[in-house]
Design a protein around this motif. Structure first.
Motif, short mmCIF file in Angstrom:
data_model
loop_
_atom_site.label_atom_id
_atom_site.label_comp_id
_atom_site.label_asym_id
_atom_site.label_seq_id
_atom_site.Cartn_x
_atom_site.Cartn_y
_atom_site.Cartn_z
N ILE A 1 0.83 -1.20 0.00
CA ILE A 1 0.00 0.00 0.00
C ILE A 1 0.87 1.25 0.00
N PHE A 2 2.05 1.19 0.60
CA PHE A 2 2.94 2.34 0.63
C PHE A 2 3.65 2.54 -0.72
N LYS A 3 3.71 1.51 -1.51
CA LYS A 3 4.24 1.64 -2.87
C LYS A 3 3.19 2.31 -3.75
N ILE A 4 1.93 1.95 -3.53
CA ILE A 4 0.83 2.51 -4.31
C ILE A 4 0.52 3.94 -3.87
N CYS A 5 0.50 4.17 -2.58
CA CYS A 5 0.16 5.48 -1.99
C CYS A 5 1.30 5.94 -1.08
N PRO A 6 2.40 6.41 -1.63
CA PRO A 6 3.57 6.75 -0.81
C PRO A 6 3.34 7.88 0.19
N THR A 7 2.30 8.68 0.02
CA THR A 7 2.05 9.78 0.95
C THR A 7 1.09 9.38 2.06
N LEU A 8 0.71 8.13 2.12
CA LEU A 8 -0.18 7.63 3.17
C LEU A 8 0.49 7.81 4.53
N ASN A 9 -0.25 8.36 5.48
CA ASN A 9 0.31 8.61 6.81
C ASN A 9 -0.17 7.63 7.87
N ARG A 10 -1.41 7.18 7.76
CA ARG A 10 -1.95 6.30 8.79
C ARG A 10 -2.75 5.18 8.13
N LEU A 11 -2.71 4.04 8.79
CA LEU A 11 -3.42 2.86 8.32
C LEU A 11 -4.08 2.22 9.52
N PHE A 12 -5.36 1.85 9.38
CA PHE A 12 -6.10 1.24 10.48
C PHE A 12 -6.57 -0.15 10.08
N LEU A 13 -6.67 -1.02 11.06
CA LEU A 13 -7.23 -2.34 10.84
C LEU A 13 -7.84 -2.84 12.13
N SER A 14 -8.65 -3.88 12.00
CA SER A 14 -9.28 -4.49 13.17
C SER A 14 -9.06 -5.99 13.12
N THR A 15 -8.95 -6.60 14.27
CA THR A 15 -8.83 -8.05 14.37
C THR A 15 -9.46 -8.50 15.68
N ARG A 16 -9.75 -9.76 15.75
CA ARG A 16 -10.33 -10.30 16.98
C ARG A 16 -9.29 -10.26 18.11
N VAL A 17 -9.75 -9.98 19.31
CA VAL A 17 -8.83 -9.92 20.45
C VAL A 17 -8.22 -11.28 20.75
N THR A 18 -8.86 -12.35 20.30
CA THR A 18 -8.35 -13.70 20.54
C THR A 18 -7.36 -14.17 19.47
N ASN A 19 -7.15 -13.37 18.44
CA ASN A 19 -6.24 -13.75 17.35
C ASN A 19 -4.81 -13.33 17.72
#
Length: 73
Positions: free
Chosen positions: A3-21
């Motif tokens: 994603i940083f190769k595609i959008c080099p000016t990206l500053n923040r990235l968010f994601l979610s995952t299960r707390v048990t993972n």
């Protein structure tokens, strides 16, 4: 990291995952993701007993950007 190769000016990235993972949480942590204590979870009505939101801040960490350069050239 690509994603940083595609959008080099990206500053923040968010994601979610299960707390048990635990495998995902460990991997994301090693890549520079940190817990997101903003209102993201309440906005999306995520149950904090089951889900956690993580943030990658490109201003504080360069792990993914360096991986993009290494892997994608």
């Amino acid at each position: 990291s690509s994603i940083f190769k595609i959008c080099p000016t990206l500053n923040r990235l968010f994601l979610s995952t299960r707390v048990t993972n635990s495998h995902a949480l460990q991997a994301y942590s090693s890549w520079g993701f940190t817990p997101d204590y903003s209102k993201t979870q309440t906005i999306h009505k995520m149950d904090p007993l089951h889900w956690t939101s993580l943030e990658y801040n490109a201003m504080h960490c360069k792990t993914l950007q360096q991986a993009a350069i290494t892997i994608l050239g």
